[in-house]
Enzyme design. Sequence first.
Site, PDB file in Angstrom:
ATOM      1  N   CYS A 116       0.813  -1.223   0.000  1.00 52.38           N
ATOM      2  CA  CYS A 116       0.000   0.000   0.000  1.00 52.38           C
ATOM      3  C   CYS A 116       0.846   1.272   0.000  1.00 52.38           C
ATOM      4  CB  CYS A 116      -0.960  -0.002   1.180  1.00 52.38           C
ATOM      5  SG  CYS A 116      -2.017  -1.448   1.203  1.00 52.38           S
ATOM      6  N   HIS A 253      -3.526   6.981   2.796  1.00 47.42           N
ATOM      7  CA  HIS A 253      -3.860   5.689   2.188  1.00 47.42           C
ATOM      8  C   HIS A 253      -5.284   5.313   2.614  1.00 47.42           C
ATOM      9  CE1 HIS A 253      -4.002   1.643   0.913  1.00 47.42           C
ATOM     10  NE2 HIS A 253      -3.918   1.127   2.129  1.00 47.42           N
ATOM     11  N   ASN A 283     -10.095  -0.608  -0.278  1.00 49.68           N
ATOM     12  CA  ASN A 283      -8.635  -0.507  -0.191  1.00 49.68           C
ATOM     13  C   ASN A 283      -8.040  -1.053  -1.489  1.00 49.68           C
ATOM     14  OD1 ASN A 283      -5.913  -0.785   0.321  1.00 49.68           O
ATOM     15  ND2 ASN A 283      -6.166  -1.735   2.332  1.00 49.68           N
TER      16      ASN A 283
HETATM   17  N1  COA Z   1     -18.976  -9.174   8.378  1.00 52.97           N
HETATM   18  C1  COA Z   1     -19.485  -9.456   9.581  1.00 52.97           C
HETATM   19  N2  COA Z   1     -18.715  -9.790  10.624  1.00 52.97           N
HETATM   20  C2  COA Z   1     -17.391  -9.856  10.435  1.00 52.97           C
HETATM   21  C3  COA Z   1     -16.806  -9.562   9.193  1.00 52.97           C
HETATM   22  C4  COA Z   1     -17.653  -9.227   8.141  1.00 52.97           C
HETATM   23  N3  COA Z   1     -17.193  -8.941   6.920  1.00 52.97           N
HETATM   24  N4  COA Z   1     -15.462  -9.701   9.288  1.00 52.97           N
HETATM   25  C5  COA Z   1     -15.212 -10.040  10.560  1.00 52.97           C
HETATM   26  N5  COA Z   1     -16.361 -10.142  11.250  1.00 52.97           N
HETATM   27  C6  COA Z   1     -16.565 -10.502  12.639  1.00 52.97           C
HETATM   28  C7  COA Z   1     -15.383 -11.221  13.195  1.00 52.97           C
HETATM   29  O1  COA Z   1     -15.459 -12.606  12.906  1.00 52.97           O
HETATM   30  C8  COA Z   1     -15.515 -10.949  14.673  1.00 52.97           C
HETATM   31  O2  COA Z   1     -16.470 -11.827  15.213  1.00 52.97           O
HETATM   32  P1  COA Z   1     -16.200 -12.550  16.616  1.00 52.97           P
HETATM   33  O3  COA Z   1     -16.065 -11.415  17.606  1.00 52.97           O
HETATM   34  O4  COA Z   1     -17.413 -13.384  16.781  1.00 52.97           O
HETATM   35  O5  COA Z   1     -14.936 -13.312  16.401  1.00 52.97           O
HETATM   36  C9  COA Z   1     -16.127  -9.558  14.711  1.00 52.97           C
HETATM   37  O6  COA Z   1     -16.668  -9.324  13.414  1.00 52.97           O
HETATM   38  C10 COA Z   1     -15.161  -8.468  15.061  1.00 52.97           C
HETATM   39  O7  COA Z   1     -14.046  -8.587  14.216  1.00 52.97           O
HETATM   40  P2  COA Z   1     -12.785  -7.698  14.446  1.00 52.97           P
HETATM   41  O8  COA Z   1     -11.647  -8.254  13.649  1.00 52.97           O
HETATM   42  O9  COA Z   1     -12.602  -7.471  15.901  1.00 52.97           O
HETATM   43  O10 COA Z   1     -13.261  -6.337  13.792  1.00 52.97           O
HETATM   44  P3  COA Z   1     -12.511  -4.968  13.799  1.00 52.97           P
HETATM   45  O11 COA Z   1     -13.340  -3.954  14.474  1.00 52.97           O
HETATM   46  O12 COA Z   1     -11.078  -5.108  14.229  1.00 52.97           O
HETATM   47  O13 COA Z   1     -12.504  -4.596  12.249  1.00 52.97           O
HETATM   48  C11 COA Z   1     -11.083  -4.622  10.327  1.00 52.97           C
HETATM   49  C12 COA Z   1     -11.869  -5.457  11.338  1.00 52.97           C
HETATM   50  C13 COA Z   1     -10.382  -5.551   9.358  1.00 52.97           C
HETATM   51  C14 COA Z   1     -12.047  -3.750   9.556  1.00 52.97           C
HETATM   52  C15 COA Z   1     -10.070  -3.738  11.072  1.00 52.97           C
HETATM   53  O14 COA Z   1      -9.340  -4.523  11.969  1.00 52.97           O
HETATM   54  C16 COA Z   1      -9.110  -3.032  10.164  1.00 52.97           C
HETATM   55  O15 COA Z   1      -9.492  -2.165   9.403  1.00 52.97           O
HETATM   56  N6  COA Z   1      -7.803  -3.325  10.255  1.00 52.97           N
HETATM   57  C17 COA Z   1      -6.782  -2.666   9.501  1.00 52.97           C
HETATM   58  C18 COA Z   1      -6.920  -2.981   8.077  1.00 52.97           C
HETATM   59  C19 COA Z   1      -5.929  -2.256   7.249  1.00 52.97           C
HETATM   60  O16 COA Z   1      -5.692  -1.110   7.444  1.00 52.97           O
HETATM   61  N7  COA Z   1      -5.399  -2.977   6.306  1.00 52.97           N
HETATM   62  C20 COA Z   1      -4.616  -2.514   5.278  1.00 52.97           C
HETATM   63  C21 COA Z   1      -3.423  -1.794   5.671  1.00 52.97           C
HETATM   64  S1  COA Z   1      -2.710  -1.505   4.160  1.00 52.97           S
END
Ligand code: COA
Length: 326
Positions: A116, A253, A283
């Site tokens: 990224c 980003h 993204n």
């Molecule tokens: N739809 C519904 N539920 C989902 C889901 C989806 N698409 N994806 C995950 N979940 C669930 C998970 O299984 C979890 O359930 P559980 O508590 O029963 O295990 C719950 O939602 C919470 O997941 P969690 O990973 O804690 O969510 P979060 O608030 O951390 O958000 C991201 C997840 C990926 C959006 C977030 O962590 C993020 O943006 N991370 C950085 C990503 C990034 O910047 N990446 C690129 C850098 S270049």
Amino acid sequence: MTVIRSQLLGTGYKLPAKVLTNDDLSKMVDTNDEWISTRTGIRSRHIAAAGETTGDLSYDAALTAIKNAGIRNEEIDFIIVATITGDNTFPATAAKLAQKLGLKPGTPAMDVNAACSGFVYATQIADNMIRLGQVKTALVIGAETLSKITDWTDRNTCVLFGDGAGAAVFRATEGEGTPEDTGVLATKIYADGSQYEHLCSDGGVSVNQKAGFIHMDGKEVFKVAIPSLVQGVEESLKIAGLSMNEVDWYIPHQANLRIIDSVAKKLEIDMEKVIVTVDHHGNTSAASIPLALAESFEAGKFKKGDLLVISAMGAGFTWGGIVIRI
Ligand code: COA
């Protein structure tokens, strides 16, 4: 003192025709619009067609950038494509593209893999070559077809990514060597491989002869993303001899709206000055910043003399920033 500056002459972008909404995704995996939009800010993303490659998207973005720059293809004497989803394992997508664009025979062409942060890395390389007098006009592209390395059964990742390409033409011009100059005023890049397994492909040529799928520990990446994006801004501004209150626009980003919000708060910049495209692009990794840049130019957001600061963070981890006056 007269110095060489890389002037941004023009930008362009290309998004695949197909739009995939959160509702569409909810028919593919166990998810829903409410979860995706509140956790990420993403509402839709563009997805490449079966035969549509990163090189194809790059080509269209490049043509627009060249047209907007008001130059001819043959005037480009360096081409660099930032991507993690190049057309072939080798050669570089940039080499194929140089041929397709009809650049002068012998024009150097390379791809850069910094995920990224790819556009920030590629801009630093192009800017350094311009300032050293090695090239005069550089075409810098960030392009991805992440949909091709997305596991469409994994709801943790498949809701996050999209496809697209953005391109920028830079040209050597004379500046005064002051922070008031136009053009690229500073670039700064970083990497730290100690946590690479938190965001990586589970495949690779040398590992298992597969392209693999995107694997991400979202929470771990989230923690690192915010300080890295802040550092990219602060350090590049320091190099440029400028401060945050002089910035007209911040282009982060585009990974997650919650990350962008937190970074803007830490930098104490009003969200009105922050470019947000993650809602309709998702993204797009290396394409995210040049897409946001080109779309903003097209929308007439920027005016001559505006100071832009850019920062990116991604797999590696890699991160960095750019300061540019347009
Ligand atoms: N739809 C519904 N539920 C989902 C889901 C989806 N698409 N994806 C995950 N979940 C669930 C998970 O299984 C979890 O359930 P559980 O508590 O029963 O295990 C719950 O939602 C919470 O997941 P969690 O990973 O804690 O969510 P979060 O608030 O951390 O958000 C991201 C997840 C990926 C959006 C977030 O962590 C993020 O943006 N991370 C950085 C990503 C990034 O910047 N990446 C690129 C850098 S270049």
